[in-house]
Design a protein around this motif. Structure first.
Motif, PDB file in Angstrom:
ATOM      1  N   GLU A  59     144.996 -40.207  94.699  1.00  0.00           N
ATOM      2  CA  GLU A  59     145.803 -40.233  95.921  1.00  0.00           C
ATOM      3  C   GLU A  59     147.278 -40.440  95.584  1.00  0.00           C
ATOM      4  OE1 GLU A  59     144.055 -43.227  98.363  1.00  0.00           O
ATOM      5  OE2 GLU A  59     142.462 -41.913  99.115  1.00  0.00           O
ATOM      6  N   ASN A  60     147.541 -41.344  94.643  1.00  0.00           N
ATOM      7  CA  ASN A  60     148.919 -41.560  94.201  1.00  0.00           C
ATOM      8  C   ASN A  60     149.460 -40.325  93.490  1.00  0.00           C
ATOM      9  OD1 ASN A  60     149.462 -44.235  95.086  1.00  0.00           O
ATOM     10  ND2 ASN A  60     148.192 -45.044  93.445  1.00  0.00           N
ATOM     11  N   LYS A  62     148.657 -37.247  94.158  1.00  0.00           N
ATOM     12  CA  LYS A  62     148.993 -36.260  95.191  1.00  0.00           C
ATOM     13  C   LYS A  62     150.375 -36.534  95.783  1.00  0.00           C
ATOM     14  CE  LYS A  62     144.284 -35.091  96.638  1.00  0.00           C
ATOM     15  NZ  LYS A  62     143.294 -35.152  97.749  1.00  0.00           N
ATOM     16  N   GLN A  63     150.705 -37.812  95.942  1.00  0.00           N
ATOM     17  CA  GLN A  63     152.018 -38.176  96.458  1.00  0.00           C
ATOM     18  C   GLN A  63     153.112 -37.732  95.493  1.00  0.00           C
ATOM     19  OE1 GLN A  63     153.074 -39.393  99.357  1.00  0.00           O
ATOM     20  NE2 GLN A  63     155.174 -39.250  98.574  1.00  0.00           N
ATOM     21  N   ARG A  64     152.858 -37.918  94.219  1.00  0.00           N
ATOM     22  CA  ARG A  64     153.817 -37.493  93.205  1.00  0.00           C
ATOM     23  C   ARG A  64     153.978 -35.971  93.216  1.00  0.00           C
ATOM     24  NH1 ARG A  64     157.244 -40.640  90.945  1.00  0.00           N
ATOM     25  NH2 ARG A  64     156.988 -39.807  88.852  1.00  0.00           N
ATOM     26  N   ARG A  65     152.901 -35.271  93.506  1.00  0.00           N
ATOM     27  CA  ARG A  65     152.965 -33.806  93.551  1.00  0.00           C
ATOM     28  C   ARG A  65     153.903 -33.346  94.664  1.00  0.00           C
ATOM     29  NH1 ARG A  65     152.962 -30.862  90.654  1.00  0.00           N
ATOM     30  NH2 ARG A  65     151.700 -29.120  91.393  1.00  0.00           N
ATOM     31  N   SER A  66     153.904 -34.060  95.767  1.00  0.00           N
ATOM     32  CA  SER A  66     154.815 -33.719  96.865  1.00  0.00           C
ATOM     33  C   SER A  66     156.265 -33.878  96.422  1.00  0.00           C
ATOM     34  CB  SER A  66     154.542 -34.621  98.076  1.00  0.00           C
ATOM     35  OG  SER A  66     153.234 -34.427  98.567  1.00  0.00           O
ATOM     36  N   GLU A  67     156.523 -34.924  95.643  1.00  0.00           N
ATOM     37  CA  GLU A  67     157.869 -35.157  95.127  1.00  0.00           C
ATOM     38  C   GLU A  67     158.266 -34.056  94.144  1.00  0.00           C
ATOM     39  OE1 GLU A  67     157.710 -39.043  93.434  1.00  0.00           O
ATOM     40  OE2 GLU A  67     157.204 -40.018  95.333  1.00  0.00           O
TER      41      GLU A  67
END
Length: 236
Positions: A59-60, A62-67
């Motif tokens: 989940e973390n 995936k957040q980095r992927r958005s960045e």
């Protein structure tokens, strides 16, 4: 207006460089400190059984992927000269971090298909560096394909490192389906794996446009030659 826009983007891109250089996905905080070293020295930590550590990690991630995606779009808008400088720095950092993660993972003998190493901060850090930077390299490589294809072709050590990063990360189950698809595309791009006959990189818009224009020019040239051949030749 253009210069002002670029100036506003630079701090974000510089922040990205720093972030990549010290890439590490945040994990559930645990009280016990870990002894760094080989697998025999890694101390297990007590953790509630109900916590799905791998799920939290993904989940973390995936957040980095958005960045990452936001950063790629920002890089595209700073001009060719500045883009090349940023890509040079990013590639240098990514290569260094992938090398670090490989050394740690191989030293601890952790297999890609082994259970998620929730009891080892050392390995979780290595996993962060490996997966984040493999994914980031993928985004950059597909978006700026000519630059990265040239770099990989000229740097055997980099290609060897990418082969390892691909083979290991693709087996851990950390990547979501979209990221895994892109990583496979990157692997084909650099011939880390066999290239599919229908291989097509749609992420480098500029190159796609150039290729389409080249194909159109060839089509017109063939059509013109065909028309010339159909014209009746003069008698001798």
């Amino acid at each position: 207006m253009r210069r002002r826009s670029i100036t506003r983007q630079l701090p974000f891109l510089l922040l990205l460089l720093v972030t990549v250089a010290f890439a590490k996905i945040d994990h559930v905080k645990e009280k016990t400190a870990e002894t760094h070293g080989d697998a025999t020295k890694l101390k297990a930590k007590e953790a509630p059984e109900h916590i799905d550590h791998k799920k939290l990690f993904t989940e973390n991630f995936k957040q980095r992927r958005s960045e990452h995606k936001a950063a790629i779009e920002s890089i595209k808008g700073i001009g060719k000269d500045k883009t090349r400088l940023f890509l040079e720095d990013l590639l240098k950092n990514i290569k260094s971090l992938l090398k670090e993660s490989r050394e740690t993972i191989e030293r601890t003998a952790h297999l890609a298909d082994s259970p998620f190493p929730h009891n080892s901060d050392l390995l979780k850090d290595a996993f962060s560096k490996l997966h984040e930077n493999t994914a980031l390299f993928t985004d950059l490589s597909l978006a700026f394909s000519k630059f990265f294809e040239t770099k990989v072709q000229k740097d055997r050590k980099l290609k060897t490192l990418l082969v390892w990063a691909y083979n290991y990360s693709i087996k851990t189950g950390i990547f979501d389906s979209e990221t895994e698809k892109k990583v496979n595309l990157m692997a084909q791009q650099h011939e880390l794996i066999e290239k599919d006959e229908k291989f097509f990189n749609s992420y480098d818009k500029e190159r796609v446009k150039e290729d389409m224009e080249a194909e159109e020019a060839q089509r017109k040239q063939k059509k013109s030659k065909k028309a010339e051949n159909k014209q009746p030749k003069g008698e001798l």
